[in-house]
Design an enzyme around this catalytic site. Structure first.
Site, mmCIF file in Angstrom:
data_model
loop_
_atom_site.group_PDB
_atom_site.id
_atom_site.type_symbol
_atom_site.label_atom_id
_atom_site.label_comp_id
_atom_site.label_asym_id
_atom_site.label_seq_id
_atom_site.Cartn_x
_atom_site.Cartn_y
_atom_site.Cartn_z
ATOM 1 N N TRP A 123 0.878 -1.180 0.000
ATOM 2 C CA TRP A 123 0.000 0.000 0.000
ATOM 3 C C TRP A 123 0.907 1.220 0.000
ATOM 4 O O TRP A 123 1.895 1.270 0.737
ATOM 5 C CB TRP A 123 -0.855 -0.041 1.263
ATOM 6 C CG TRP A 123 -1.627 1.192 1.613
ATOM 7 C CD1 TRP A 123 -1.324 2.086 2.589
ATOM 8 C CD2 TRP A 123 -2.847 1.613 1.024
ATOM 9 N NE1 TRP A 123 -2.291 3.055 2.638
ATOM 10 C CE2 TRP A 123 -3.245 2.793 1.685
ATOM 11 C CE3 TRP A 123 -3.650 1.111 -0.006
ATOM 12 C CZ2 TRP A 123 -4.398 3.478 1.352
ATOM 13 C CZ3 TRP A 123 -4.806 1.802 -0.326
ATOM 14 C CH2 TRP A 123 -5.174 2.975 0.348
ATOM 15 N N ASP A 151 4.065 -5.193 4.105
ATOM 16 C CA ASP A 151 3.918 -6.095 5.245
ATOM 17 C C ASP A 151 5.126 -7.035 5.284
ATOM 18 O O ASP A 151 5.772 -7.268 4.261
ATOM 19 C CB ASP A 151 2.629 -6.924 5.103
ATOM 20 C CG ASP A 151 1.383 -6.079 5.363
ATOM 21 O OD1 ASP A 151 1.518 -5.028 6.019
ATOM 22 O OD2 ASP A 151 0.295 -6.481 4.911
HETATM 23 N N1 ABN Z 1 -1.670 -4.757 5.969
HETATM 24 C C1 ABN Z 1 -1.906 -5.306 7.222
HETATM 25 C C2 ABN Z 1 -3.046 -6.238 7.284
HETATM 26 C C3 ABN Z 1 -2.808 -7.591 7.302
HETATM 27 C C4 ABN Z 1 -3.868 -8.470 7.363
HETATM 28 C C5 ABN Z 1 -5.161 -8.004 7.374
HETATM 29 C C6 ABN Z 1 -5.388 -6.630 7.369
HETATM 30 C C7 ABN Z 1 -4.337 -5.743 7.327
#
Ligand code: ABN
Length: 175
Positions: A100, A119
């Site tokens: 993102w 992430d």
């Molecule tokens: N981007 C973090 C995230 C991970 C899993 C579910 C929602 C958000």
């Protein structure tokens, strides 16, 4: 280290013979008073603190708090609280291949920067320092504009651990 001990023993004995206790105390006192004038003007290196954003009278920013400027559009557990840093994944995890992108203003220079919220994948949820700032996020039905997403979706392991905030570069002003 015997020579070291011997050297100091000899020097201390010599000094004890030559200098009276009163004059030694007077010398130490003069040194203390003089250092109070000299030390504050010595050129300490404060560059590292300035780079972190902690200028005169300001506290250094805390990279494990949601308020840190780079986290303005983040949704996840801060990797800084999970054994990584704002731009690196903790050991044993890998960065997501997709991410993102947000735009955050750096209070130090007042400029806007593109931030990539990758992430870190491969371990189960870190569970510490959850932030949900999400500046610019839109509801889930606006695909591509929504950040409540596991960005580990394209990695070998899709297990989400934490989220980084990597500075990509300066955001260009729109004309
Ligand atoms: N981007 C973090 C995230 C991970 C899993 C579910 C929602 C958000």
């Amino acid at each position: 280290m015997k020579w070291f001990d011997d050297f100091f023993e000899r020097s201390s004995r010599r000094a004890a013979h030559q200098v009276s206790r009163r004059s030694a105390l007077a010398r130490i006192g003069r040194l203390v008073v003089a250092s109070a004038f000299v030390l504050p003007v010595l050129p300490f290196d404060r560059a590292a603190k300035a780079a972190q954003g902690g200028g005169k009278g300001k506290k250094a920013p805390d990279e494990s708090q949601c308020e840190y400027w780079r986290y303005c559009a983040l949704d996840g557990f801060l990797c800084s609280c999970c054994g990584g840093s704002p731009s690196t994944c903790p050991p044993g995890t890998e960065m997501s291949k997709v991410a993102w992108i947000g735009t955050c203003r750096n209070p130090q220079d007042g400029k806007d920067y593109l931030i990539s919220y990758n992430d870190c994948c491969g371990k189960n949820s870190c569970g510490r320092c959850l932030c949900n700032t999400n500046l610019g996020d839109r509801p889930a039905y606006r695909m591509g504009l929504h950040n409540d997403i596991n960005w580990c979706m394209a990695n070998t392991s899709t297990m989400f651990h934490c989220t980084t905030a990597v500075v990509v570069g300066l955001a260009e002003a729109q004309s």
